[in-house]
Design a protein around this motif. Sequence first.
Motif, PDB file in Angstrom:
ATOM      1  N   GLU A 134      60.217 -75.065  35.731  1.00 32.05           N
ATOM      2  CA  GLU A 134      60.123 -74.389  37.028  1.00 32.05           C
ATOM      3  C   GLU A 134      59.889 -72.880  36.822  1.00 32.05           C
ATOM      4  O   GLU A 134      59.056 -72.261  37.481  1.00 32.05           O
ATOM      5  N   GLY A 135      60.616 -72.318  35.857  1.00 33.32           N
ATOM      6  CA  GLY A 135      60.487 -70.893  35.548  1.00 33.32           C
ATOM      7  C   GLY A 135      59.074 -70.543  35.096  1.00 33.32           C
ATOM      8  O   GLY A 135      58.517 -69.514  35.483  1.00 33.32           O
ATOM      9  N   LEU A 136      58.474 -71.417  34.295  1.00 28.89           N
ATOM     10  CA  LEU A 136      57.112 -71.175  33.813  1.00 28.89           C
ATOM     11  C   LEU A 136      56.137 -71.079  34.979  1.00 28.89           C
ATOM     12  O   LEU A 136      55.184 -70.302  34.955  1.00 28.89           O
ATOM     13  N   LYS A 137      56.380 -71.897  36.005  1.00 32.82           N
ATOM     14  CA  LYS A 137      55.445 -71.947  37.144  1.00 32.82           C
ATOM     15  C   LYS A 137      55.756 -70.887  38.192  1.00 32.82           C
ATOM     16  O   LYS A 137      54.896 -70.122  38.602  1.00 32.82           O
ATOM     17  N   LYS A 138      57.018 -70.865  38.612  1.00 32.05           N
ATOM     18  CA  LYS A 138      57.373 -70.044  39.775  1.00 32.05           C
ATOM     19  C   LYS A 138      57.934 -68.682  39.414  1.00 32.05           C
ATOM     20  O   LYS A 138      58.067 -67.817  40.270  1.00 32.05           O
ATOM     21  N   GLY A 139      58.333 -68.525  38.160  1.00 28.51           N
ATOM     22  CA  GLY A 139      58.919 -67.250  37.764  1.00 28.51           C
ATOM     23  C   GLY A 139      60.433 -67.310  37.811  1.00 28.51           C
ATOM     24  O   GLY A 139      61.012 -68.179  38.461  1.00 28.51           O
ATOM     25  N   ILE A 140      61.046 -66.375  37.128  1.00 28.62           N
ATOM     26  CA  ILE A 140      62.504 -66.361  37.020  1.00 28.62           C
ATOM     27  C   ILE A 140      63.081 -65.076  37.613  1.00 28.62           C
ATOM     28  O   ILE A 140      62.364 -64.114  37.878  1.00 28.62           O
ATOM     29  N   ARG A 141      64.407 -65.106  37.782  1.00 21.47           N
ATOM     30  CA  ARG A 141      65.123 -63.938  38.303  1.00 21.47           C
ATOM     31  C   ARG A 141      65.847 -63.263  37.142  1.00 21.47           C
ATOM     32  O   ARG A 141      66.658 -63.877  36.462  1.00 21.47           O
ATOM     33  N   ALA A 142      65.519 -62.001  36.934  1.00 22.66           N
ATOM     34  CA  ALA A 142      66.098 -61.268  35.802  1.00 22.66           C
ATOM     35  C   ALA A 142      67.039 -60.183  36.310  1.00 22.66           C
ATOM     36  O   ALA A 142      66.938 -59.755  37.461  1.00 22.66           O
ATOM     37  N   VAL A 143      67.929 -59.769  35.432  1.00 21.20           N
ATOM     38  CA  VAL A 143      68.864 -58.701  35.806  1.00 21.20           C
ATOM     39  C   VAL A 143      69.063 -57.765  34.617  1.00 21.20           C
ATOM     40  O   VAL A 143      69.117 -58.209  33.469  1.00 21.20           O
ATOM     41  N   THR A 144      69.144 -56.470  34.908  1.00 26.44           N
ATOM     42  CA  THR A 144      69.406 -55.504  33.841  1.00 26.44           C
ATOM     43  C   THR A 144      70.808 -55.738  33.304  1.00 26.44           C
ATOM     44  O   THR A 144      71.765 -55.874  34.073  1.00 26.44           O
ATOM     45  N   SER A 145      70.933 -55.775  32.005  1.00 27.85           N
ATOM     46  CA  SER A 145      72.209 -56.077  31.360  1.00 27.85           C
ATOM     47  C   SER A 145      73.108 -54.850  31.321  1.00 27.85           C
ATOM     48  O   SER A 145      72.631 -53.715  31.237  1.00 27.85           O
ATOM     49  N   SER A 146      74.399 -55.098  31.321  1.00 31.79           N
ATOM     50  CA  SER A 146      75.337 -53.990  31.077  1.00 31.79           C
ATOM     51  C   SER A 146      75.405 -53.692  29.573  1.00 31.79           C
ATOM     52  O   SER A 146      75.949 -52.689  29.157  1.00 31.79           O
ATOM     53  N   TYR A 147      74.857 -54.585  28.760  1.00 28.78           N
ATOM     54  CA  TYR A 147      74.814 -54.368  27.316  1.00 28.78           C
ATOM     55  C   TYR A 147      73.519 -53.658  26.933  1.00 28.78           C
ATOM     56  O   TYR A 147      72.451 -54.011  27.433  1.00 28.78           O
ATOM     57  N   THR A 148      73.621 -52.696  26.044  1.00 27.87           N
ATOM     58  CA  THR A 148      72.451 -51.951  25.567  1.00 27.87           C
ATOM     59  C   THR A 148      71.855 -52.691  24.364  1.00 27.87           C
ATOM     60  O   THR A 148      72.588 -53.269  23.569  1.00 27.87           O
ATOM     61  N   ARG A 149      70.520 -52.638  24.259  1.00 28.59           N
ATOM     62  CA  ARG A 149      69.876 -53.194  23.059  1.00 28.59           C
ATOM     63  C   ARG A 149      70.323 -52.380  21.853  1.00 28.59           C
ATOM     64  O   ARG A 149      70.644 -51.191  21.997  1.00 28.59           O
ATOM     65  N   HIS A 150      70.289 -52.997  20.693  1.00 26.04           N
ATOM     66  CA  HIS A 150      70.756 -52.315  19.483  1.00 26.04           C
ATOM     67  C   HIS A 150      70.120 -50.946  19.291  1.00 26.04           C
ATOM     68  O   HIS A 150      68.912 -50.778  19.441  1.00 26.04           O
ATOM     69  N   HIS A 151      70.941 -49.996  18.919  1.00 25.25           N
ATOM     70  CA  HIS A 151      70.445 -48.685  18.500  1.00 25.25           C
ATOM     71  C   HIS A 151      69.825 -48.871  17.113  1.00 25.25           C
ATOM     72  O   HIS A 151      70.432 -49.539  16.251  1.00 25.25           O
ATOM     73  N   PRO A 152      68.651 -48.290  16.859  1.00 26.75           N
ATOM     74  CA  PRO A 152      67.990 -48.541  15.569  1.00 26.75           C
ATOM     75  C   PRO A 152      68.751 -47.982  14.376  1.00 26.75           C
ATOM     76  O   PRO A 152      68.423 -48.294  13.231  1.00 26.75           O
ATOM     77  N   ASN A 153      69.787 -47.175  14.639  1.00 28.59           N
ATOM     78  CA  ASN A 153      70.579 -46.690  13.522  1.00 28.59           C
ATOM     79  C   ASN A 153      71.933 -47.399  13.431  1.00 28.59           C
ATOM     80  O   ASN A 153      72.819 -46.981  12.682  1.00 28.59           O
ATOM     81  N   ILE A 154      72.079 -48.464  14.199  1.00 28.24           N
ATOM     82  CA  ILE A 154      73.289 -49.294  14.088  1.00 28.24           C
ATOM     83  C   ILE A 154      72.947 -50.581  13.357  1.00 28.24           C
ATOM     84  O   ILE A 154      73.725 -51.090  12.562  1.00 28.24           O
ATOM     85  N   THR A 155      71.759 -51.078  13.628  1.00 30.76           N
ATOM     86  CA  THR A 155      71.314 -52.247  12.872  1.00 30.76           C
ATOM     87  C   THR A 155      69.815 -52.099  12.625  1.00 30.76           C
ATOM     88  O   THR A 155      69.240 -51.049  12.883  1.00 30.76           O
ATOM     89  N   MET A 156      69.204 -53.130  12.143  1.00 35.43           N
ATOM     90  CA  MET A 156      67.780 -53.084  11.825  1.00 35.43           C
ATOM     91  C   MET A 156      67.055 -53.852  12.929  1.00 35.43           C
ATOM     92  O   MET A 156      67.145 -55.077  12.977  1.00 35.43           O
ATOM     93  N   THR A 157      66.411 -53.129  13.817  1.00 35.33           N
ATOM     94  CA  THR A 157      65.865 -53.795  15.003  1.00 35.33           C
ATOM     95  C   THR A 157      64.594 -54.594  14.717  1.00 35.33           C
ATOM     96  O   THR A 157      64.181 -55.388  15.543  1.00 35.33           O
ATOM     97  N   GLU A 158      63.971 -54.383  13.565  1.00 32.82           N
ATOM     98  CA  GLU A 158      62.766 -55.164  13.255  1.00 32.82           C
ATOM     99  C   GLU A 158      63.054 -56.372  12.372  1.00 32.82           C
ATOM    100  O   GLU A 158      62.142 -57.124  12.020  1.00 32.82           O
ATOM    101  N   ALA A 159      64.324 -56.556  11.998  1.00 27.64           N
ATOM    102  CA  ALA A 159      64.685 -57.762  11.241  1.00 27.64           C
ATOM    103  C   ALA A 159      65.204 -58.793  12.239  1.00 27.64           C
ATOM    104  O   ALA A 159      65.942 -58.449  13.154  1.00 27.64           O
ATOM    105  N   LYS A 160      64.806 -60.032  12.047  1.00 21.48           N
ATOM    106  CA  LYS A 160      65.347 -61.094  12.887  1.00 21.48           C
ATOM    107  C   LYS A 160      66.594 -61.607  12.181  1.00 21.48           C
ATOM    108  O   LYS A 160      66.543 -62.486  11.328  1.00 21.48           O
TER     109      LYS A 160
END
Length: 309
Positions: A134-160
């Motif tokens: 359904e999401g693929l067709k009609k789209g989804i509802r997103a929300v801004t997180s209260s969590y911040t994405r990793h700071h690049p000096n806290i971890t390695m953001t280009e490593a999975k």
Amino acid sequence: MSMADRDGKIWMDGELVEWRDATTHVLTHTLHYGMGVFEGVRAYNTERGAAIFRLREHTRRLFNSAHIMQMPMPFSEETIVEAQREVVRANGLDSCYIRPLAFYGSEAMGLNAQGLQVHVVVAAWPWGAYLGDEGLKKGIRAVTSSYTRHHPNITMTEAKLTGGYFNSMLAHREAQEAGFDEAVLLDPYGFVAEGPGENIFMVRDGVLYTPPLSTALDGITRKTVLELAREEGIEVQEKPLSRDTFYIADEAFFCGTAAEVVPIREMDNRTIGAGEAGPVTQRLQARYFDVVAGRDARHTDWLDFVYQD
Ligand code: PMP
């Protein structure tokens, strides 16, 4: 069905083992400290059988992740490429998700992982639309997180990196508990970074925008979408985007190997555009599904046909 209790084969340290025997000790180092590297890869059913999408790029990123984390890989890239093909074949799969993982063994505990054995496993199983059909067709509802994405000096953001995904899990769960489908994570400077497991795009006045890679993963689907957009003659800009630029976008979408190309119809309770999959999103989504399924002769070089040499 439990992921551990299935029929089939898993590639483990150089050989195919029975699915239920692909186990590890409770004192496995990575289980405690979260330093492992992994990939998420998909194969699609084509006229020539299963084809793994951009297999070599995914495998390269796995090795890059290991290099970033100073984790010596005990197998060559070529061996891991072949292992992924072999796992799909051994399980008789066509459309599926493939999960290579490298992790430290149980030789010692403590933060010093140097000298521990690195194990590599590859599993594959059928996995449908990550955010729902359904999401693929009609789209989804997103929300801004209260969590911040990793700071690049806290971890390695280009490593999975396995451990890094606690941040994604917190964000995803928070979004779901609040009644949304998916989270949008901001970077440490307040700009939109990505989803918990997806890169993000928006369209305004015919121009396609996506955040730069300063804190987002260098997604292979993102790269694919950028290439397809250029082919479609769509102008593309990579630049920092605040959350409110998404509120006034004409269209927005997430993309990733698991998620594929998913329209975002609403963000933070603001309707985006017409509140449905927009025309640019639909065009890129259709191109993407044609490419992965081998229906686009221009991009068969991105497909690795598993049942052929
Ligand atoms: N960002 C994050 C955090 C992810 O986990 C993923 C999924 N690997 C992506 C983006 C999309 O990357 P890809 O298109 O290579 O799957």
